[in-house]
Design a protein around this motif. Structure first.
Motif, PDB file in Angstrom:
ATOM      1  N   GLU A   1      41.839  27.581  37.386  1.00 55.48           N
ATOM      2  CA  GLU A   1      40.831  28.610  38.024  1.00 55.48           C
ATOM      3  C   GLU A   1      41.608  29.925  38.173  1.00 55.48           C
ATOM      4  O   GLU A   1      41.279  30.962  37.989  1.00 55.48           O
ATOM      5  CB  GLU A   1      39.937  28.222  38.884  1.00 55.48           C
ATOM      6  CG  GLU A   1      38.848  27.120  38.455  1.00 55.48           C
ATOM      7  CD  GLU A   1      37.802  27.021  39.721  1.00 55.48           C
ATOM      8  OE1 GLU A   1      36.952  27.598  39.883  1.00 55.48           O
ATOM      9  OE2 GLU A   1      38.028  25.949  40.486  1.00 55.48           O
ATOM     10  N   LYS A   2      42.641  29.910  38.946  1.00 60.05           N
ATOM     11  CA  LYS A   2      43.380  30.867  39.247  1.00 60.05           C
ATOM     12  C   LYS A   2      44.159  31.731  38.288  1.00 60.05           C
ATOM     13  O   LYS A   2      43.998  32.966  38.157  1.00 60.05           O
ATOM     14  CB  LYS A   2      44.571  30.593  40.329  1.00 60.05           C
ATOM     15  CG  LYS A   2      45.352  31.777  40.938  1.00 60.05           C
ATOM     16  CD  LYS A   2      46.297  31.514  41.893  1.00 60.05           C
ATOM     17  CE  LYS A   2      45.827  30.963  43.253  1.00 60.05           C
ATOM     18  NZ  LYS A   2      46.546  30.488  44.236  1.00 60.05           N
ATOM     19  N   GLY A   3      44.419  30.833  37.209  1.00 64.74           N
ATOM     20  CA  GLY A   3      45.030  31.791  36.094  1.00 64.74           C
ATOM     21  C   GLY A   3      43.811  32.148  35.162  1.00 64.74           C
ATOM     22  O   GLY A   3      44.212  33.175  34.780  1.00 64.74           O
ATOM     23  N   LEU A   4      42.702  31.604  35.256  1.00 67.20           N
ATOM     24  CA  LEU A   4      41.412  32.154  34.454  1.00 67.20           C
ATOM     25  C   LEU A   4      41.210  33.695  35.358  1.00 67.20           C
ATOM     26  O   LEU A   4      40.954  34.566  34.598  1.00 67.20           O
ATOM     27  CB  LEU A   4      40.293  31.368  34.411  1.00 67.20           C
ATOM     28  CG  LEU A   4      39.134  31.983  33.923  1.00 67.20           C
ATOM     29  CD1 LEU A   4      39.243  32.221  32.528  1.00 67.20           C
ATOM     30  CD2 LEU A   4      37.807  31.031  34.068  1.00 67.20           C
ATOM     31  N   GLU A   5      41.201  33.891  36.555  1.00 66.05           N
ATOM     32  CA  GLU A   5      40.954  34.966  37.505  1.00 66.05           C
ATOM     33  C   GLU A   5      41.959  35.938  36.860  1.00 66.05           C
ATOM     34  O   GLU A   5      41.498  36.991  36.794  1.00 66.05           O
ATOM     35  CB  GLU A   5      41.063  34.514  38.914  1.00 66.05           C
ATOM     36  CG  GLU A   5      39.880  33.659  39.406  1.00 66.05           C
ATOM     37  CD  GLU A   5      38.415  34.497  39.112  1.00 66.05           C
ATOM     38  OE1 GLU A   5      38.361  35.695  39.196  1.00 66.05           O
ATOM     39  OE2 GLU A   5      37.526  33.656  38.843  1.00 66.05           O
ATOM     40  N   ARG A   6      43.313  35.707  36.819  1.00 64.14           N
ATOM     41  CA  ARG A   6      44.337  36.507  36.527  1.00 64.14           C
ATOM     42  C   ARG A   6      44.080  36.942  34.815  1.00 64.14           C
ATOM     43  O   ARG A   6      44.233  38.264  34.779  1.00 64.14           O
ATOM     44  CB  ARG A   6      45.599  35.917  36.533  1.00 64.14           C
ATOM     45  CG  ARG A   6      46.061  35.764  38.126  1.00 64.14           C
ATOM     46  CD  ARG A   6      47.630  35.007  37.814  1.00 64.14           C
ATOM     47  NE  ARG A   6      48.616  35.651  37.245  1.00 64.14           N
ATOM     48  CZ  ARG A   6      49.502  35.207  36.908  1.00 64.14           C
ATOM     49  NH1 ARG A   6      49.617  33.899  36.718  1.00 64.14           N
ATOM     50  NH2 ARG A   6      50.399  36.159  36.075  1.00 64.14           N
ATOM     51  N   ALA A   7      43.512  36.150  34.207  1.00 66.51           N
ATOM     52  CA  ALA A   7      43.307  36.506  32.751  1.00 66.51           C
ATOM     53  C   ALA A   7      42.106  37.447  32.674  1.00 66.51           C
ATOM     54  O   ALA A   7      42.139  38.385  31.673  1.00 66.51           O
ATOM     55  CB  ALA A   7      43.042  35.183  31.976  1.00 66.51           C
ATOM     56  N   LEU A   8      41.175  37.152  33.379  1.00 64.86           N
ATOM     57  CA  LEU A   8      39.696  37.946  33.452  1.00 64.86           C
ATOM     58  C   LEU A   8      40.317  39.411  33.813  1.00 64.86           C
ATOM     59  O   LEU A   8      39.731  40.365  33.217  1.00 64.86           O
ATOM     60  CB  LEU A   8      38.792  37.308  34.422  1.00 64.86           C
ATOM     61  CG  LEU A   8      38.118  36.297  33.672  1.00 64.86           C
ATOM     62  CD1 LEU A   8      37.272  35.446  34.877  1.00 64.86           C
ATOM     63  CD2 LEU A   8      37.151  36.526  32.580  1.00 64.86           C
ATOM     64  N   ALA A   9      41.046  39.606  34.875  1.00 63.67           N
ATOM     65  CA  ALA A   9      41.379  40.768  35.312  1.00 63.67           C
ATOM     66  C   ALA A   9      42.047  41.604  34.542  1.00 63.67           C
ATOM     67  O   ALA A   9      42.014  42.815  34.466  1.00 63.67           O
ATOM     68  CB  ALA A   9      42.157  40.519  36.774  1.00 63.67           C
ATOM     69  N   ALA A  10      42.870  40.815  33.331  1.00 60.63           N
ATOM     70  CA  ALA A  10      43.607  41.602  32.223  1.00 60.63           C
ATOM     71  C   ALA A  10      42.643  41.968  31.328  1.00 60.63           C
ATOM     72  O   ALA A  10      43.165  42.405  30.253  1.00 60.63           O
ATOM     73  CB  ALA A  10      44.576  40.563  32.111  1.00 60.63           C
ATOM     74  N   GLY A  11      41.304  41.446  31.179  1.00 56.74           N
ATOM     75  CA  GLY A  11      40.353  41.884  30.445  1.00 56.74           C
ATOM     76  C   GLY A  11      40.413  40.892  29.026  1.00 56.74           C
ATOM     77  O   GLY A  11      40.036  41.398  27.964  1.00 56.74           O
ATOM     78  N   VAL A  12      41.043  39.594  29.263  1.00 51.95           N
ATOM     79  CA  VAL A  12      40.927  38.985  27.997  1.00 51.95           C
ATOM     80  C   VAL A  12      39.478  38.503  27.374  1.00 51.95           C
ATOM     81  O   VAL A  12      38.853  38.326  28.186  1.00 51.95           O
ATOM     82  CB  VAL A  12      41.939  37.887  28.203  1.00 51.95           C
ATOM     83  CG1 VAL A  12      43.305  38.118  28.587  1.00 51.95           C
ATOM     84  CG2 VAL A  12      41.524  36.693  29.143  1.00 51.95           C
ATOM     85  N   LYS A  13      39.593  38.158  26.087  1.00 47.16           N
ATOM     86  CA  LYS A  13      38.349  37.483  25.619  1.00 47.16           C
ATOM     87  C   LYS A  13      38.122  36.208  25.261  1.00 47.16           C
ATOM     88  O   LYS A  13      37.465  35.486  24.742  1.00 47.16           O
ATOM     89  CB  LYS A  13      37.874  38.600  24.519  1.00 47.16           C
ATOM     90  CG  LYS A  13      37.497  39.861  24.912  1.00 47.16           C
ATOM     91  CD  LYS A  13      37.164  40.901  24.037  1.00 47.16           C
ATOM     92  CE  LYS A  13      36.724  42.212  24.439  1.00 47.16           C
ATOM     93  NZ  LYS A  13      36.630  43.347  23.303  1.00 47.16           N
ATOM     94  N   HIS A  14      39.657  35.664  24.912  1.00 46.11           N
ATOM     95  CA  HIS A  14      40.139  34.177  24.221  1.00 46.11           C
ATOM     96  C   HIS A  14      40.869  33.608  25.241  1.00 46.11           C
ATOM     97  O   HIS A  14      42.089  34.053  25.587  1.00 46.11           O
ATOM     98  CB  HIS A  14      40.400  34.553  22.907  1.00 46.11           C
ATOM     99  CG  HIS A  14      39.413  35.482  22.025  1.00 46.11           C
ATOM    100  ND1 HIS A  14      38.607  34.610  21.103  1.00 46.11           N
ATOM    101  CD2 HIS A  14      39.270  36.451  21.771  1.00 46.11           C
ATOM    102  CE1 HIS A  14      38.082  35.559  20.362  1.00 46.11           C
ATOM    103  NE2 HIS A  14      38.556  36.604  20.631  1.00 46.11           N
ATOM    104  N   VAL A  15      40.782  32.331  25.546  1.00 44.13           N
ATOM    105  CA  VAL A  15      41.535  31.921  26.751  1.00 44.13           C
ATOM    106  C   VAL A  15      41.363  30.152  25.952  1.00 44.13           C
ATOM    107  O   VAL A  15      41.056  29.836  25.202  1.00 44.13           O
ATOM    108  CB  VAL A  15      41.163  31.653  28.210  1.00 44.13           C
ATOM    109  CG1 VAL A  15      41.096  32.936  28.661  1.00 44.13           C
ATOM    110  CG2 VAL A  15      39.737  31.029  28.254  1.00 44.13           C
TER     111      VAL A  15
END
Length: 302
Positions: free
Chosen positions: A88-102
């Motif tokens: 979840e922490k990694g997802l939060e960082r990815a969301l903050a970076a504006g990603v659309k695909h994880v």
């Protein structure tokens, strides 16, 4: 010479993993600007998907500690540029970076779950469930990897039923696609066919499956051909054959994108990648790393 086999798919998608899986095991940290240029060159060569980095803790994979900086440098590109998120922490960082695909990365075996994720086999799914739920709720596309699908260096051969069970759990969470990983390169064509058949028998559409081969024993292309015969149309590959896994010493290089493209071209299967541009990109990247590319096609044409 092109010899088209009508029994094989007409078109496949090459899911480029070089910037993430290819570089993650490099002992010398590659500058962010070089990584960004690598991604841009791959996109320019026609790769339809380029996995760029991972939001793992820098202590786990120091090579990818610049994930946010890399994405900021790249900005918006013309193709999907997925990132790996471990929790979840990694997802939060990815969301903050504006990603659309994880993507999330699970193991088919107990030992590798412990070594790669510091988790038990069952607990890894509990860890990923809120990640997948939140990402899909926010409209992100989620891919799932399952590793050690053919063999594990600590546990030996992995039963097909165990791989199918792990994959079904990830797909049932909401992953759009499952990448089946031959992490240590021990798969052979018959095993590949059996695994795809088992997923089909478990109600998983072959279109939701991708194959991720390593070439440890020189079997990656033979396995890719067997997967084509089984109807697989998405293949993970790494430009120049870069790659390995930092948590499994026997996991050597990925299937080289150029080698896959050469085979697909000979079979008359469309993929959209310009081989000459890709070879130039991998030759350039090999120069940045200070060594020759392991790809046979790059060595022949570079």
């Amino acid at each position: 010479m092109v010899e088209r086999d009508p029994a094989l798919p007409e078109r496949v998608t090459i899911y480029e993993v070089g910037p993430r899986d290819g570089l993650q095991n490099e002992s010398t940290v590659v500058p962010t600007k070089v990584k960004a240029e690598f991604v841009r060159r791959l996109v320019a060569a026609g790769l339809p998907v380029v996995e760029t980095t991972s939001f793992v803790h820098p202590r786990w994979v120091p090579q990818l500690a610049d994930a946010a900086d890399l994405l900021a440098d790249l900005g918006e590109l013309a193709v999907p540029t997925p990132v790996l998120v471990p929790n979840e922490k990694g997802l939060e960082r990815a969301l903050a970076a504006g990603v659309k695909h994880v993507a999330v990365f699970a193991s088919a075996t107990e030992t590798f779950a412990e070594k790669n994720l510091a988790s038990t086999y069952d607990d890894q799914f509990a860890m990923f469930e809120p990640v997948v739920e939140k990402a899909t709720r926010l409209g992100l596309d989620v891919r799932a990897y399952v590793s050690m699908c053919f063999g594990d260096p600590w546990e030996g051969p992995v039963q097909v039923a165990r791989v199918v069970a792990a994959g079904r759990r990830l797909l049932d969470m909401g992953a759009s696609q499952l990448s089946i990983g031959d992490t240590i390169g021990v798969a052979t064509p018959g095993h590949v066919r059996s695994l795809v058949d088992a997923f089909s028998g478990a109600g998983v559409d072959v279109d939701r499956l991708a194959m991720h081969f390593h070439d440890t024993y020189g079997q990656a292309l033979a396995n890719a051909y067997a997967a084509l015969e089984s109807g697989i149309t998405t293949f993970d590959a790494s430009a120049g054959g870069l790659g390995g896994c930092p948590y499994a010493e026997s996991a050597t290089g990925n299937l080289a994108t150029e080698d896959l493209v050469w085979m697909l071209d000979g079979l008359g299967i469309e993929h959209g990648v310009r081989l000459d541009d890709l070879v130039r990109t991998s030759t350039w990247m090999a120069e940045q790393l200070g060594r020759e590319s392991p790809s046979a096609v790059v060595r022949a044409l570079g």
